[in-house]
Write a protein that holds these residues in place. Structure first.
Motif, short mmCIF file in Angstrom:
data_model
loop_
_atom_site.label_atom_id
_atom_site.label_comp_id
_atom_site.label_asym_id
_atom_site.label_seq_id
_atom_site.Cartn_x
_atom_site.Cartn_y
_atom_site.Cartn_z
N GLU A 149 -5.27 5.98 0.27
CA GLU A 149 -3.87 5.92 0.72
C GLU A 149 -3.69 4.97 1.90
OE1 GLU A 149 -2.92 10.47 0.13
OE2 GLU A 149 -1.20 9.40 0.98
N THR A 150 -4.71 4.89 2.75
CA THR A 150 -4.58 3.99 3.91
C THR A 150 -4.46 2.53 3.45
OG1 THR A 150 -6.99 4.02 4.03
CG2 THR A 150 -5.80 5.43 5.58
N THR A 151 -5.16 2.20 2.39
CA THR A 151 -5.07 0.84 1.86
C THR A 151 -3.69 0.58 1.28
OG1 THR A 151 -7.42 0.91 1.35
CG2 THR A 151 -6.13 -0.80 0.26
N VAL A 152 -3.18 1.61 0.60
CA VAL A 152 -1.83 1.47 0.02
C VAL A 152 -0.83 1.23 1.15
CG1 VAL A 152 0.03 2.71 -1.17
CG2 VAL A 152 -2.31 2.82 -2.04
N GLU A 153 -0.98 1.99 2.25
CA GLU A 153 -0.05 1.81 3.37
C GLU A 153 -0.13 0.40 3.95
OE1 GLU A 153 -0.85 3.59 7.20
OE2 GLU A 153 1.28 4.01 7.49
N SER A 154 -1.33 -0.06 4.20
CA SER A 154 -1.45 -1.38 4.83
C SER A 154 -1.01 -2.49 3.88
CB SER A 154 -2.89 -1.61 5.30
OG SER A 154 -3.77 -1.55 4.21
N ARG A 155 -1.33 -2.32 2.61
CA ARG A 155 -0.94 -3.35 1.64
C ARG A 155 0.58 -3.39 1.48
NH1 ARG A 155 -4.45 -3.70 -3.84
NH2 ARG A 155 -6.13 -4.12 -2.37
N LEU A 156 1.17 -2.21 1.50
CA LEU A 156 2.63 -2.14 1.37
C LEU A 156 3.31 -2.76 2.60
CD1 LEU A 156 4.89 -1.14 -0.46
CD2 LEU A 156 4.55 1.16 0.45
N ALA A 157 2.74 -2.45 3.77
CA ALA A 157 3.30 -3.01 5.01
C ALA A 157 3.23 -4.53 4.97
CB ALA A 157 2.53 -2.47 6.21
N ARG A 158 2.08 -5.03 4.52
CA ARG A 158 1.91 -6.48 4.46
C ARG A 158 2.86 -7.10 3.42
NH1 ARG A 158 -3.81 -7.32 4.77
NH2 ARG A 158 -3.24 -6.57 6.81
N ALA A 159 2.99 -6.42 2.29
CA ALA A 159 3.87 -6.92 1.23
C ALA A 159 5.31 -7.01 1.75
CB ALA A 159 3.81 -6.00 0.02
N ARG A 160 5.72 -6.01 2.52
CA ARG A 160 7.08 -6.02 3.07
C ARG A 160 7.26 -7.20 4.01
NH1 ARG A 160 7.37 0.45 3.21
NH2 ARG A 160 9.09 0.67 1.76
#
Lengths: 184, 207
Positions: A149-160
């Motif tokens: 989940e931490t990777t999902v959070e960071s990847r989503l933040a970066r994607a945004r």
């Protein structure tokens, strides 16, 4: 496995499948055609799924393979118009007739969406669409993608951030590449 | 994703903005964001811009993925699989075949319950009535064929003996019409049938 008819399962999953296709398909591909191919693969290979927990990751892998296949077809310079869908797919995946107006609108929206995310790497497109368009929770996305989940959070933040930077004409925010500590 | 402890390390701006959008910010996250904004007022502008572009993506994206709603699996192929074990389809086929044979012959083959004063239409079984309907329909040219039955579900029978099979019977029928109607309303809002031009259906091979 849960005894749920396959068509019911398909109806529940098909919108995020469309998002995965949008994220990974080549620009010239037809989303409807690819969705039909996924539907066909689902019907043909469901027996390979061993448990309910594995179903969504399996369906995503199938979807990715179909999107990659579309890339290969494009690379082998087959013109899209010449690419005919497997005849069996036509039998398996029915396409309800779309009203012309409705179809035009959806295709325009597809083009707009692709235009917005074209500068993003596919893994960022996918995660962004699954969260923002399909409204899947980060936990569920993590399960589908097989990521923490931490990777999902960071990847989503970066994607945004990348999306904002790409679409922003006023704002000039530096976009750093991969390698930030949060992304695993 | 939030934390509320003394070892809080402020994450990057992108993570802070992300958490705000997700509605997942801790008190420490907000403080960290405010501190960032003290040094760079554009932080709030970037937050607003992120919300805006995401809203635009959501609007177009939802329309785009709605294309998927028009892609259906045909029930004939999808339903019998149903994540059942491989043998279940065969078992269901056997059950259906047995039901078919029993259904076809039981009602008219000397069952004493069928003998009596009631007219045949009241004593026949659903299966024999259904068969009669098919035979009559075929002879009149209305029924073209009976399509394979679709097993929707198999489950242990309530009484614990055998398997209960839920299935759909399908008939391909034909009719000729000289007018189509769709539901409409008149000036007073009353529901009335409205004719649909026949030309609209000329191009459809099938629905």
């Amino acid at each position: 496995m849960e005894r749920e008819p396959l068509d019911i399962i398909w109806r529940k999953e098909r919108r995020w499948v469309a998002s995965v296709l949008l994220a990974h398909m080549p620009p010239g591909a037809d989303l409807e055609d690819l969705l039909q191919e996924v539907a066909l693969a689902l019907v043909r290979h469901t027996d390979e799924v061993r448990s309910r927990d594995n179903f969504r990751p399996w369906l995503r892998t199938v979807t990715l393979n179909i999107a990659r296949g579309a890339h290969r077809q494009e690379q082998s310079s087959l013109r899209r118009k010449e690419r005919s869908l497997d005849p069996e797919a036509r039998e398996v995946a029915d396409q309800r007739p779309l009203r012309e107006q409705e179809a035009k609108k959806a295709r325009q929206a597809t083009a707009n969406t692709l235009k917005k995310i074209e500068e993003l790497p596919p893994k960022h497109r996918e995660i962004l669409l699954l969260r923002c368009v399909n409204g899947l929770s980060q936990k569920r996305i993590a399960k589908i993608l097989g990521l923490p989940e931490t990777t999902v959070e960071s990847r989503l933040a970066r994607a945004r951030r990348k999306l904002r930077a790409t679409l922003s004409t006023v704002q000039a925010v530096p976009v750093h590449d991969e390698g930030q500590p949060h992304d695993q | 994703m939030t934390s509320s402890n003394n070892n809080y390390t402020p994450p990057s701006e992108e993570i802070l903005i992300h958490r705000v959008i997700e509605g997942d910010s801790s008190r420490e996250d907000w403080l960290a964001l405010e501190q960032l904004a003290d040094g760079d007022r554009c932080v709030w502008e970037r937050l607003a811009r992120t919300l805006q572009v995401e809203a635009e993506l959501r609007r177009d994206g939802k329309h785009a993925v709605s294309l998927a709603d028009h892609i259906e699996l045909t029930s004939e192929i999808s339903a019998p699989r149903n994540f059942l074990p491989r043998w279940a389809g065969w078992a269901a086929a056997v059950v259906l075949a047995a039901a078919w044979v029993v259904g076809s012959f039981s009602s008219d083959s000397g069952d004493p319950r069928n003998e009596g004063s009631l007219p045949a239409s009241e004593t026949q079984t659903a299966d024999s009535a259904y068969m009669q309907y098919i035979q009559k329909g075929i002879s009149e040219g209305r029924i073209l064929e009976e399509l394979p039955r679709v097993v929707m579900e198999t489950r242990p029978a309530a009484k614990g003996d055998g398997v209960e099979v839920l299935y759909v019977r399908r008939l391909l029928e034909r009719t000729v019409v000289d007018q189509f109607f769709q539901a409409g309303s008149d000036d007073q809002g009353k529901l009335t049938p409205k004719p649909v031009p026949m030309t609209r259906f000329v191009d459809y091979g099938s629905f």
